[in-house]
Design a protein around this motif. Structure first.
Motif, PDB file in Angstrom:
ATOM      1  N   ARG A 280       0.841  -1.216   0.000  1.00 34.41           N
ATOM      2  CA  ARG A 280       0.000   0.000   0.000  1.00 34.41           C
ATOM      3  C   ARG A 280       0.871   1.260   0.000  1.00 34.41           C
ATOM      4  O   ARG A 280       0.650   2.205  -0.748  1.00 34.41           O
ATOM      5  N   TYR A 281       1.890   1.259   0.848  1.00 36.06           N
ATOM      6  CA  TYR A 281       2.777   2.434   0.894  1.00 36.06           C
ATOM      7  C   TYR A 281       3.532   2.608  -0.425  1.00 36.06           C
ATOM      8  O   TYR A 281       3.717   3.732  -0.895  1.00 36.06           O
ATOM      9  N   GLU A 282       3.999   1.485  -1.007  1.00 35.49           N
ATOM     10  CA  GLU A 282       4.724   1.582  -2.280  1.00 35.49           C
ATOM     11  C   GLU A 282       3.846   2.235  -3.342  1.00 35.49           C
ATOM     12  O   GLU A 282       4.292   3.105  -4.087  1.00 35.49           O
ATOM     13  N   ALA A 283       2.587   1.795  -3.396  1.00 41.59           N
ATOM     14  CA  ALA A 283       1.673   2.351  -4.407  1.00 41.59           C
ATOM     15  C   ALA A 283       1.476   3.846  -4.163  1.00 41.59           C
ATOM     16  O   ALA A 283       1.469   4.654  -5.097  1.00 41.59           O
ATOM     17  N   ALA A 284       1.349   4.221  -2.885  1.00 41.14           N
ATOM     18  CA  ALA A 284       1.138   5.639  -2.550  1.00 41.14           C
ATOM     19  C   ALA A 284       2.392   6.455  -2.879  1.00 41.14           C
ATOM     20  O   ALA A 284       2.317   7.590  -3.351  1.00 41.14           O
ATOM     21  N   TRP A 285       3.555   5.868  -2.645  1.00 38.51           N
ATOM     22  CA  TRP A 285       4.837   6.534  -2.953  1.00 38.51           C
ATOM     23  C   TRP A 285       4.963   6.736  -4.460  1.00 38.51           C
ATOM     24  O   TRP A 285       5.364   7.795  -4.929  1.00 38.51           O
ATOM     25  N   GLU A 286       4.574   5.715  -5.232  1.00 41.23           N
ATOM     26  CA  GLU A 286       4.667   5.807  -6.688  1.00 41.23           C
ATOM     27  C   GLU A 286       3.692   6.839  -7.234  1.00 41.23           C
ATOM     28  O   GLU A 286       4.016   7.574  -8.161  1.00 41.23           O
ATOM     29  N   ARG A 287       2.497   6.894  -6.657  1.00 38.33           N
ATOM     30  CA  ARG A 287       1.521   7.888  -7.118  1.00 38.33           C
ATOM     31  C   ARG A 287       1.965   9.292  -6.707  1.00 38.33           C
ATOM     32  O   ARG A 287       1.793  10.264  -7.432  1.00 38.33           O
ATOM     33  N   GLY A 288       2.578   9.378  -5.545  1.00 33.37           N
ATOM     34  CA  GLY A 288       3.181  10.636  -5.115  1.00 33.37           C
ATOM     35  C   GLY A 288       2.198  11.653  -4.566  1.00 33.37           C
ATOM     36  O   GLY A 288       0.986  11.471  -4.584  1.00 33.37           O
ATOM     37  N   LEU A 290       0.672  14.772  -1.776  1.00 38.80           N
ATOM     38  CA  LEU A 290       0.134  14.829  -0.421  1.00 38.80           C
ATOM     39  C   LEU A 290      -0.859  13.699  -0.141  1.00 38.80           C
ATOM     40  O   LEU A 290      -1.163  13.401   1.008  1.00 38.80           O
ATOM     41  N   ARG A 291      -1.319  13.089  -1.220  1.00 36.82           N
ATOM     42  CA  ARG A 291      -2.274  11.989  -1.086  1.00 36.82           C
ATOM     43  C   ARG A 291      -1.669  10.790  -0.355  1.00 36.82           C
ATOM     44  O   ARG A 291      -2.399   9.899   0.090  1.00 36.82           O
ATOM     45  N   PHE A 292      -0.346  10.774  -0.235  1.00 32.58           N
ATOM     46  CA  PHE A 292       0.310   9.705   0.525  1.00 32.58           C
ATOM     47  C   PHE A 292      -0.338   9.560   1.905  1.00 32.58           C
ATOM     48  O   PHE A 292      -0.503   8.459   2.413  1.00 32.58           O
ATOM     49  N   ARG A 293      -0.722  10.702   2.489  1.00 30.58           N
ATOM     50  CA  ARG A 293      -1.322  10.684   3.835  1.00 30.58           C
ATOM     51  C   ARG A 293      -2.649   9.940   3.877  1.00 30.58           C
ATOM     52  O   ARG A 293      -3.126   9.571   4.944  1.00 30.58           O
ATOM     53  N   ALA A 294      -3.275   9.792   2.679  1.00 25.12           N
ATOM     54  CA  ALA A 294      -4.598   9.148   2.624  1.00 25.12           C
ATOM     55  C   ALA A 294      -4.479   7.637   2.476  1.00 25.12           C
ATOM     56  O   ALA A 294      -5.487   6.947   2.345  1.00 25.12           O
ATOM     57  N   ALA A 295      -3.238   7.122   2.521  1.00 22.46           N
ATOM     58  CA  ALA A 295      -3.049   5.674   2.333  1.00 22.46           C
ATOM     59  C   ALA A 295      -3.764   4.878   3.425  1.00 22.46           C
ATOM     60  O   ALA A 295      -4.186   3.748   3.202  1.00 22.46           O
ATOM     61  N   PHE A 296      -3.857   5.480   4.617  1.00 20.05           N
ATOM     62  CA  PHE A 296      -4.580   4.845   5.724  1.00 20.05           C
ATOM     63  C   PHE A 296      -5.359   5.921   6.468  1.00 20.05           C
ATOM     64  O   PHE A 296      -5.024   7.100   6.380  1.00 20.05           O
ATOM     65  N   ARG A 297      -6.335   5.499   7.249  1.00 21.53           N
ATOM     66  CA  ARG A 297      -7.221   6.495   7.864  1.00 21.53           C
ATOM     67  C   ARG A 297      -6.629   7.165   9.093  1.00 21.53           C
ATOM     68  O   ARG A 297      -7.018   8.269   9.450  1.00 21.53           O
ATOM     69  N   ASP A 298      -5.679   6.492   9.775  1.00 26.30           N
ATOM     70  CA  ASP A 298      -5.324   6.949  11.123  1.00 26.30           C
ATOM     71  C   ASP A 298      -3.866   7.400  11.271  1.00 26.30           C
ATOM     72  O   ASP A 298      -3.330   7.404  12.369  1.00 26.30           O
ATOM     73  N   LEU A 299      -3.256   7.808  10.145  1.00 20.04           N
ATOM     74  CA  LEU A 299      -1.835   8.186  10.232  1.00 20.04           C
ATOM     75  C   LEU A 299      -1.629   9.416  11.113  1.00 20.04           C
ATOM     76  O   LEU A 299      -0.548   9.616  11.668  1.00 20.04           O
TER      77      LEU A 299
END
Ligand code: NAP
Length: 548
Positions: A280-288, A290-299
């Motif tokens: 999940r984090y890899e996909a969020a990193w690749e997409r790039g 501020l949306r990275f923060r939305a990878a999970f609800r409780d970061l």
């Protein structure tokens, strides 16, 4: 006098003590839209006073190398006019500062706003005259104006924080603050450049400066997390799709926690096993972005969840940066990810693999002074031709306190806020009747995609003034007890998150020596906040006194 921007007409200077229904300070996103609604919707006599010689606000001043928005262009824009949405086409995923200025000029020209904007005008003071129920303003040039309503649209990040380092006045090279960048730009070719600060700004500027300068030395006080932006052109097909779906995009942004039109995942990283979490984090990193923060609800609410994100980014830094000693220095350790405003970047960590870049840890070896020829730390002297201060801003309160604002009985805003900002809904300050603060402290503002917060405030203020005029009301003022309750709620909302864990964050005012430590923006979410503002208005403006 400075030349006019394309399409700009010069408004006549006002006569002595000209009187307006409303004076708006600032011609950025907020001031332009506020002028439009007050003038064209309500028919008010309104005037904007703007220190710069063109529109743009933060984008007027921030022209440093690499300066671009880190919300995506299609939603970092006005939603109030479908014509604007359809006519304007963004060229990049993250618009560069010049493109945003062109956009704001396009909007200002389309609605013929410049005729009511007085450029090159900095407001020195604004005092409430209770007998006349008027705000009396003086500009730095000595002009006087008065208005029934005073609306500040001064931005949250417009008062430059230039550290008081001994010896700066003796420096024989050039120095600049990123938030006051020269319009003609700075040529770094062949120069030895020192960059102080590794927030969003320094992280954007470093790769661009390094590509041009003979040598770049980055002076880092606190290592920072950063996510790749993945900037690129917006293709015609994508643009068509965005334009066709604008209504839904805007609705989603307004109904979100932070004004971004995307979903936040509903699960926690702690619900997944490690391979699934990393995927999940890899996909969020690749997409790039501020949306990275939305990878999970409780970061931002659960430290153990946040640790997984922080560790993921730390591992990325160690993979990207070749020298393990430098990688270690660049690895953030003293705050959880996103508790300081997270930067996004284009090859920031990669920049430290270049032969012409040096990183200096100024927590370990503090800057002692600036010498005529460079910067001296406790360990070494770094010869420099140019120093760039990417040292941020006296955020949120700074731009308001830079004006001598006085409410009832001469009470200054500085005194009223001596222990930190106190507002009702971030919109008004008790004791300062008829003054509205667009994206003021105590509102979601900087925790959101700013145009969403700005439009919500402007629409609320416009509706409020419209209501007052229909009812023959002349004055609106926050009740002190309503402000007290709101301040307590703002603290409560911040304390329900991990945000206060970042000790040196500008959200807390901690970056400016001597500034009271108060968590300034409202962390309860954009949609909740907008709902609360709407309820207040529907309940006959509860918490405010309205008078004839
Ligand atoms: P910032 O986040 O406050 O970062 C300032 C940097 O300067 C920090 O690394 C800070 O270190 C350092 N610093 C401050 N005073 C110092 C001193 N006396 N000596 C040494 N170092 C010092 O400021 P910023 O980078 O300009 O960003 C501010 C905000 O503007 C961002 O968080 C963001 O909201 C907005 N912004 C947006 C964009 C965008 O949309 N593209 C771009 C840039 C900025 P410490 O961390 O130790 O305090």
């Amino acid at each position: 006098m400075a030349s006019l921007a394309p399409g700009q007409s010069r408004p006549a200077a006002p006569s002595a003590a000209a009187t307006y229904d409303a004076v708006i300070i600032g011609a950025g996103f907020a001031g332009l839209y506020q002028l439009l609604t007050l003038r064209d919707k309500l028919g008010l006599k309104a005037r904007v006073l703007e220190a710069g010689d063109g529109v743009g606000g933060t984008w007027y001043w921030n022209r440093y190398p690499g300066a671009r928005c880190d919300s995506e262009s299609y939603y970092y824009s006005y939603s109030f006019s479908d014509e604007v949405q359809q006519e304007w086409s963004w060229s990049e995923r993250y618009p560069e500062h010049g493109e945003i200025r062109r956009y704001l000029n396009f909007v200002a020209d389309k609605f013929d706003l410049k005729r009511d904007i007085q450029f090159n005008t900095r407001v020195a003071s604004a005092e409430y005259d209770a007998a006349a129920n008027l705000w009396r303003l003086r500009t730095e040039a000595g002009e006087s104006l008065s208005a029934r309503f005073l609306i500040t649209a001064v931005g949250c990040l417009s008062s430059a924080n230039i550290p008081n380092i001994a010896g700066l006045e003796r420096f024989s090279g050039q120095w600049y603050h990123t938030g006051r960048w020269p319009q003609e730009g700075v040529d770094f070719t062949g120069k030895r450049v020192g960059l102080i600060g590794t927030g969003s700004t320094g992280i954007q500027a470093a790769p661009v400066i390094a590509a041009q300068a003979a040598h770049l030395t980055v002076f880092q006080r606190t290592a920072n997390y950063s996510i790749p932006a993945r900037n690129g052109p917006v293709g015609p097909e994508e643009l068509r799709e965005i334009k066709a779906n604008y209504a839904a995009i805007r609705e989603k942004a307004r109904g979100s926690t932070n004004g971004h039109p995307f979903d936040i995942a509903e699960d926690s990283p702690l619900d997944l096993d490690e391979p699934a979490r990393l995927a999940r984090y890899e996909a969020a990193w690749e997409r790039g972005g501020l949306r990275f923060r939305a990878a999970f609800r409780d970061l931002l609410t659960n430290k153990a969840a946040n640790d997984t994100a922080s560790d993921f980014i730390r591992a990325k830094i160690r993979t990207i940066v070749r020298d393990p000693r430098v990688a270690e220095m660049l690895t953030p350790k003293d705050h959880p990810f996103a508790t300081k405003r997270p930067p996004i970047d284009t090859e920031y960590f990669e920049t430290f693999n270049r032969d012409n870049v040096t990183l200096v840890d100024i927590k370990a070896t503090p800057i002692e002074s600036i010498t005529p020829t460079g910067i001296r730390t406790s360990e070494a002297e770094y010869p420099l031709d140019i120093i760039v201060f990417a040292t941020g801003f006296d955020a949120m309160t700074g731009p308001l306190l830079a004006i001598d604002i006085r409410g009832r009985d001469g009470l200054s805003l500085r005194e009223a806020w001596s222990a930190g900002p106190r507002t009702y809904l971030g919109l008004q300050v008790a004791g300062f009747p008829n003054m509205f603060t667009i994206t003021g402290p105590g509102s979601p503002s900087v925790l959101t995609n700013m145009p969403v917060a700005i439009e919500q405030h402007v629409d609320w203020i416009t509706a409020c003034i419209g209501h007052m005029r229909r009812q023959g009301l002349q004055r609106i003022e926050a009740r002190p007890e309503a402000a007290e309750r709101w301040v307590a709620h703002v603290n409560e909302a911040a304390n329900a998150t991990l945000l206060p864990l970042a000790n040196s964050s500008w959200y807390l005012g901690a970056n400016v020596p001597g500034k009271p430590r108060v968590f300034m923006p409202y962390a309860g979410g954009m949609a909740n906040y907008a709902r609360r503002c709407a309820e207040v208005a529907a309940n006959d403006y509860e918490g405010f006194v309205l008078a004839r």
